[in-house]
Write a protein that holds these residues in place. Structure first.
Motif, PDB file in Angstrom:
ATOM      1  N   LEU A   3       0.828  -1.209   0.000  1.00  0.00           N
ATOM      2  CA  LEU A   3       0.000   0.000   0.000  1.00  0.00           C
ATOM      3  C   LEU A   3       0.865   1.262   0.000  1.00  0.00           C
ATOM      4  CD1 LEU A   3      -2.871  -1.004   2.439  1.00  0.00           C
ATOM      5  CD2 LEU A   3      -3.006  -0.690  -0.023  1.00  0.00           C
ATOM      6  N   MET A   4       1.973   1.216   0.705  1.00  0.00           N
ATOM      7  CA  MET A   4       2.872   2.373   0.740  1.00  0.00           C
ATOM      8  C   MET A   4       3.472   2.627  -0.642  1.00  0.00           C
ATOM      9  SD  MET A   4       6.393   2.942   2.763  1.00  0.00           S
ATOM     10  CE  MET A   4       6.037   3.457   4.386  1.00  0.00           C
ATOM     11  N   LEU A   5       3.838   1.570  -1.346  1.00  0.00           N
ATOM     12  CA  LEU A   5       4.385   1.688  -2.691  1.00  0.00           C
ATOM     13  C   LEU A   5       3.352   2.277  -3.645  1.00  0.00           C
ATOM     14  CD1 LEU A   5       6.761   1.142  -4.578  1.00  0.00           C
ATOM     15  CD2 LEU A   5       5.829  -1.134  -4.963  1.00  0.00           C
ATOM     16  N   ILE A   6       2.108   1.851  -3.562  1.00  0.00           N
ATOM     17  CA  ILE A   6       1.039   2.407  -4.406  1.00  0.00           C
ATOM     18  C   ILE A   6       0.814   3.872  -4.062  1.00  0.00           C
ATOM     19  CG2 ILE A   6      -1.436   2.283  -4.906  1.00  0.00           C
ATOM     20  CD1 ILE A   6      -1.227  -0.732  -4.646  1.00  0.00           C
ATOM     21  N   PHE A   7       0.821   4.218  -2.780  1.00  0.00           N
ATOM     22  CA  PHE A   7       0.617   5.599  -2.342  1.00  0.00           C
ATOM     23  C   PHE A   7       1.722   6.520  -2.868  1.00  0.00           C
ATOM     24  CE2 PHE A   7       1.227   8.927   0.901  1.00  0.00           C
ATOM     25  CZ  PHE A   7      -0.001   9.566   0.772  1.00  0.00           C
ATOM     26  N   VAL A   8       2.972   6.096  -2.749  1.00  0.00           N
ATOM     27  CA  VAL A   8       4.106   6.894  -3.237  1.00  0.00           C
ATOM     28  C   VAL A   8       4.050   7.018  -4.759  1.00  0.00           C
ATOM     29  CG1 VAL A   8       6.619   6.966  -3.443  1.00  0.00           C
ATOM     30  CG2 VAL A   8       5.568   6.386  -1.265  1.00  0.00           C
ATOM     31  N   SER A   9       3.695   5.959  -5.457  1.00  0.00           N
ATOM     32  CA  SER A   9       3.575   6.010  -6.916  1.00  0.00           C
ATOM     33  C   SER A   9       2.478   6.989  -7.334  1.00  0.00           C
ATOM     34  CB  SER A   9       3.257   4.630  -7.481  1.00  0.00           C
ATOM     35  OG  SER A   9       4.269   3.722  -7.169  1.00  0.00           O
ATOM     36  N   GLY A  10       1.374   6.989  -6.618  1.00  0.00           N
ATOM     37  CA  GLY A  10       0.275   7.920  -6.915  1.00  0.00           C
ATOM     38  C   GLY A  10       0.690   9.365  -6.716  1.00  0.00           C
ATOM     39  N   ILE A  11       1.426   9.646  -5.660  1.00  0.00           N
ATOM     40  CA  ILE A  11       1.892  11.012  -5.408  1.00  0.00           C
ATOM     41  C   ILE A  11       2.849  11.463  -6.503  1.00  0.00           C
ATOM     42  CG2 ILE A  11       3.302  12.423  -3.853  1.00  0.00           C
ATOM     43  CD1 ILE A  11       2.043  10.940  -1.522  1.00  0.00           C
ATOM     44  N   PHE A  13       2.980  10.378  -9.571  1.00  0.00           N
ATOM     45  CA  PHE A  13       2.215  10.537 -10.807  1.00  0.00           C
ATOM     46  C   PHE A  13       1.440  11.849 -10.802  1.00  0.00           C
ATOM     47  CE2 PHE A  13      -1.790   9.920 -13.128  1.00  0.00           C
ATOM     48  CZ  PHE A  13      -1.273   9.718 -14.403  1.00  0.00           C
ATOM     49  N   LEU A  14       0.785  12.176  -9.702  1.00  0.00           N
ATOM     50  CA  LEU A  14      -0.015  13.399  -9.636  1.00  0.00           C
ATOM     51  C   LEU A  14       0.842  14.662  -9.684  1.00  0.00           C
ATOM     52  CD1 LEU A  14      -2.746  12.380  -7.032  1.00  0.00           C
ATOM     53  CD2 LEU A  14      -2.993  12.639  -9.507  1.00  0.00           C
ATOM     54  N   THR A  15       1.997  14.659  -9.045  1.00  0.00           N
ATOM     55  CA  THR A  15       2.840  15.849  -9.062  1.00  0.00           C
ATOM     56  C   THR A  15       3.499  16.050 -10.422  1.00  0.00           C
ATOM     57  OG1 THR A  15       4.700  14.613  -8.155  1.00  0.00           O
ATOM     58  CG2 THR A  15       3.313  15.833  -6.590  1.00  0.00           C
ATOM     59  N   SER A  16       3.760  14.980 -11.146  1.00  0.00           N
ATOM     60  CA  SER A  16       4.373  15.143 -12.472  1.00  0.00           C
ATOM     61  C   SER A  16       3.373  15.725 -13.461  1.00  0.00           C
ATOM     62  CB  SER A  16       4.922  13.810 -12.981  1.00  0.00           C
ATOM     63  OG  SER A  16       3.859  12.899 -13.222  1.00  0.00           O
ATOM     64  N   CYS A  17       2.100  15.483 -13.297  1.00  0.00           N
ATOM     65  CA  CYS A  17       1.090  16.042 -14.197  1.00  0.00           C
ATOM     66  C   CYS A  17       0.907  17.530 -13.972  1.00  0.00           C
ATOM     67  CB  CYS A  17      -0.246  15.340 -14.001  1.00  0.00           C
ATOM     68  SG  CYS A  17      -0.239  13.626 -14.559  1.00  0.00           S
ATOM     69  N   ASN A  18       1.132  18.023 -12.777  1.00  0.00           N
ATOM     70  CA  ASN A  18       0.939  19.437 -12.464  1.00  0.00           C
ATOM     71  C   ASN A  18       2.063  20.319 -12.990  1.00  0.00           C
ATOM     72  OD1 ASN A  18      -1.440  18.857 -11.185  1.00  0.00           O
ATOM     73  ND2 ASN A  18      -0.513  18.692  -9.155  1.00  0.00           N
ATOM     74  N   ASN A  19       3.214  19.760 -13.325  1.00  0.00           N
ATOM     75  CA  ASN A  19       4.359  20.555 -13.744  1.00  0.00           C
ATOM     76  C   ASN A  19       4.404  20.826 -15.236  1.00  0.00           C
ATOM     77  OD1 ASN A  19       5.274  20.723 -11.151  1.00  0.00           O
ATOM     78  ND2 ASN A  19       6.573  18.917 -11.307  1.00  0.00           N
ATOM     79  N   LYS A  20       3.441  20.340 -16.002  1.00  0.00           N
ATOM     80  CA  LYS A  20       3.463  20.549 -17.443  1.00  0.00           C
ATOM     81  C   LYS A  20       3.073  21.984 -17.761  1.00  0.00           C
ATOM     82  CE  LYS A  20       2.465  15.808 -18.681  1.00  0.00           C
ATOM     83  NZ  LYS A  20       1.531  14.895 -19.324  1.00  0.00           N
TER      84      LYS A  20
END
Length: 100
Positions: A3-11, A13-20
């Motif tokens: 669950l921690m790995l999925i949570f970190v992956s989600g964070i 992914f979401l932060t990389s989309c905001n930097n475009k």
């Protein structure tokens, strides 16, 4: 752990989309080329930007201007005077050939 790995992956992914950043074609600029076919040097003054360019005999000068604006060009030389206005769009390539 899973669950921690999925949570970190989600964070990540979401932060990389905001930097475009949205990129504009040609950085919203248009280019005006002034080709001098006179026997003498040529002076080009752009009224809106208060800049003056010198174009030598048989040479080409490149002027980059912000798109979606009208610019007044004052072109002068010995025995030659011309005032004209161009509307420059983004990504425009305008060629002005000056001849007698």
């Amino acid at each position: 752990m899973f669950l921690m790995l999925i949570f970190v992956s989600g964070i990540i992914f979401l932060t990389s989309c905001n930097n475009k950043k949205e990129t504009l074609p040609c950085d919203n600029n248009g280019t005006v080329y002034v080709l001098n076919k006179l026997d003498t040097n040529l002076t080009v003054t752009i009224t809106q930007s208060h800049k003056t360019y010198t174009v030598h005999k048989d040479e080409n000068s490149e002027i980059v201007l912000t798109g979606n604006n009208a610019y007044t060009f004052q072109i002068s030389s010995i025995n030659y005077q011309k005032d004209t206005t161009f509307f420059v769009l983004p990504c425009d390539n305008i060629l002005i050939t000056v001849r007698q």
